[in-house]
Write an enzyme that holds these catalytic residues in place. Structure first.
Site, PDB file in Angstrom:
ATOM      1  N   VAL A 116      35.521  38.152  52.626  1.00  0.00           N
ATOM      2  CA  VAL A 116      35.046  36.865  52.084  1.00  0.00           C
ATOM      3  C   VAL A 116      33.917  37.100  51.079  1.00  0.00           C
ATOM      4  CG1 VAL A 116      33.921  34.702  52.780  1.00  0.00           C
ATOM      5  CG2 VAL A 116      35.670  35.701  54.224  1.00  0.00           C
ATOM      6  N   LEU A 120      37.767  38.997  45.811  1.00  0.00           N
ATOM      7  CA  LEU A 120      39.196  39.273  45.975  1.00  0.00           C
ATOM      8  C   LEU A 120      40.013  37.993  46.160  1.00  0.00           C
ATOM      9  CD1 LEU A 120      39.053  42.430  48.289  1.00  0.00           C
ATOM     10  CD2 LEU A 120      39.155  42.326  45.801  1.00  0.00           C
ATOM     11  N   ASP A 166      42.427  32.497  39.977  1.00  0.00           N
ATOM     12  CA  ASP A 166      42.537  32.781  41.421  1.00  0.00           C
ATOM     13  C   ASP A 166      43.659  31.962  42.074  1.00  0.00           C
ATOM     14  OD1 ASP A 166      40.386  34.354  40.843  1.00  0.00           O
ATOM     15  OD2 ASP A 166      39.118  33.641  42.457  1.00  0.00           O
TER      16      ASP A 166
HETATM   17  C1  MEV Z   1      36.624  34.905  39.970  1.00  0.00           C
HETATM   18  O1  MEV Z   1      37.592  35.581  40.751  1.00  0.00           O
HETATM   19  C2  MEV Z   1      36.951  35.062  38.504  1.00  0.00           C
HETATM   20  C3  MEV Z   1      35.947  34.448  37.535  1.00  0.00           C
HETATM   21  O2  MEV Z   1      36.421  34.768  36.231  1.00  0.00           O
HETATM   22  C4  MEV Z   1      35.849  32.942  37.706  1.00  0.00           C
HETATM   23  C5  MEV Z   1      37.119  32.208  37.249  1.00  0.00           C
HETATM   24  O3  MEV Z   1      37.893  32.742  36.466  1.00  0.00           O
HETATM   25  O4  MEV Z   1      37.267  31.036  37.677  1.00  0.00           O
HETATM   26  C6  MEV Z   1      34.566  35.049  37.696  1.00  0.00           C
END
Ligand code: MEV
Length: 334
Positions: A116, A120, A166
């Site tokens: 968490v 990832l 994500d």
């Molecule tokens: C988070 O896994 C990736 C970032 O680029 C944020 C996003 O794209 O929403 C930091």
């Protein structure tokens, strides 16, 4: 609104994969292309109908649980911090109820193999699996595109300006070339891409890191914009190298991309230690992955050097594990 008939299946479990961003985190928020791989670690959500309209959420791994009744929250385990940790799951259920125009209460239990707050994609995998479990439980047909949109909306409530990378990888799986606001492309990568993840175990908030980069970009726009553009070019060159199976060039691109992420202020000394340990033990390339500021780094290594790189990361103070890409996005478990 319609009430849910009580004769539906009693419990539904769905799962969604974790991800590793190989190229383009942070810059993707500003429209640059990024490359992301779904990996063989998953989050699981099990949903059961309740007789009332409350939403009870429990996370096995985070040891928090509690009940939402409208906007009110009653913690059961985990005290004051429970609400913030469980709210995204409640939001995911509500997104489904609103889409289906239904009223119902649910018990949702989360368990996960994904570390968490480590970069990832744990929160997106949890939201996506919750959406699918809740949808199936209610007998609502959701297309993958709808699942992605609902997971994106849930992510937006967690940090205001997500790129969508994500929830996209948690929904579709595979290897994606992702660009905000454009159709993303599933990349055909024939080559084996042997990866080691190193976790600094330094917890951080993606939302705060995204905000810090925004601040830096506003303050030094003429310097940071070209840095981000270069990040985008790196991602596109890396796509070509990945398609050709030219892992040496992919490694070079990872090292340069890490330098750019340091420039925008999202590295951390614990990350630097793991990145350098991986490179010195023979990795083809290493960089932070995800939000940075702690969390995880990723190293690319030839198969025969994987164990050596893994050991070096552990000796430098991290926890390490080897991962494989997976084509499977979110799915209902049998
Ligand atoms: C988070 O896994 C990736 C970032 O680029 C944020 C996003 O794209 O929403 C930091």
């Amino acid at each position: 609104m319609t009430d849910v008939p009580s004769s539906r299946k009693e419990a539904v479990t769905a799962s969604a994969p974790a991800k590793v961003i190989l190229f383009g985190e942070h810059f993707v928020v500003y429209g640059e292309p990024a490359v992301v791989i779904a990996i063989d670690k998953r989050a699981y959500a099990t949903a059961k109908l309740r007789k009332d309209e409350k939403i009870h959420v429990g996370s096995v791994d985070m040891r928090v649980s509690g009940t939402f009744k409208g906007a009110k929250f009653q913690a059961e385990k985990g005290g004051a911090k429970a609400q913030a940790k469980l709210e995204p799951v409640k939001n995911a259920v509500q997104q489904v109820l609103t889409t289906a125009n239904k009223k119902a209460g649910m018990d949702v239990t989360i368990s996960s193999d994904i570390p968490v707050s480590a970069g990832l994609g744990s929160s997106a995998a949890v939201a996506t699996s919750t959406i699918v479990a809740a949808g199936h439980l209610l007998g609502v047909e959701l297309s993958r595109d709808q699942i992605f949109r609902l997971a994106y909306e849930t992510e937006r409530l967690v940090h205001g300006t997500p790129s969508g990378i994500d929830p996209a990888i948690a929904t579709y799986g595979g290897t994606l070339q992702f660009q905000k606001g454009k159709d993303f492309e599933t990349l055909k990568v024939e080559a084996n891409v042997p990866l080691v993840i190193g976790n600094t175990e330094v917890e951080r908030s993606t939302g705060e890191l995204v905000a810090a980069v925004r601040h830096m970009r506003e303050k030094h726009r003429y310097i940071i914009e070209p840095v981000m553009k270069t990040g985008g070019r790196i991602a596109l060159l890396a796509v070509e190298a990945l398609k050709k199976g030219d892992l040496e060039s992919v490694g070079d691109m990872m090292n340069i991309n890490h330098g750019l992420l340091c420039a925008v202020g999202v590295s951390h000394e614990a990350l630097e230690r793991l990145v350098y340990a991986a490179r010195e033990s023979g990795a083809l390339g290493a960089k932070l992955t995800g939000g940075g500021g702690g969390g995880c780094m990723v190293a690319l290594a030839e198969e025969k050097k994987l164990n050596r790189v893994t050991t070096a990361i552990v000796q430098a103070g991290g926890t390490a594990f080897q991962v494989r890409k997976t084509d499977e996005g979110v799915r209902v478990e049998p």
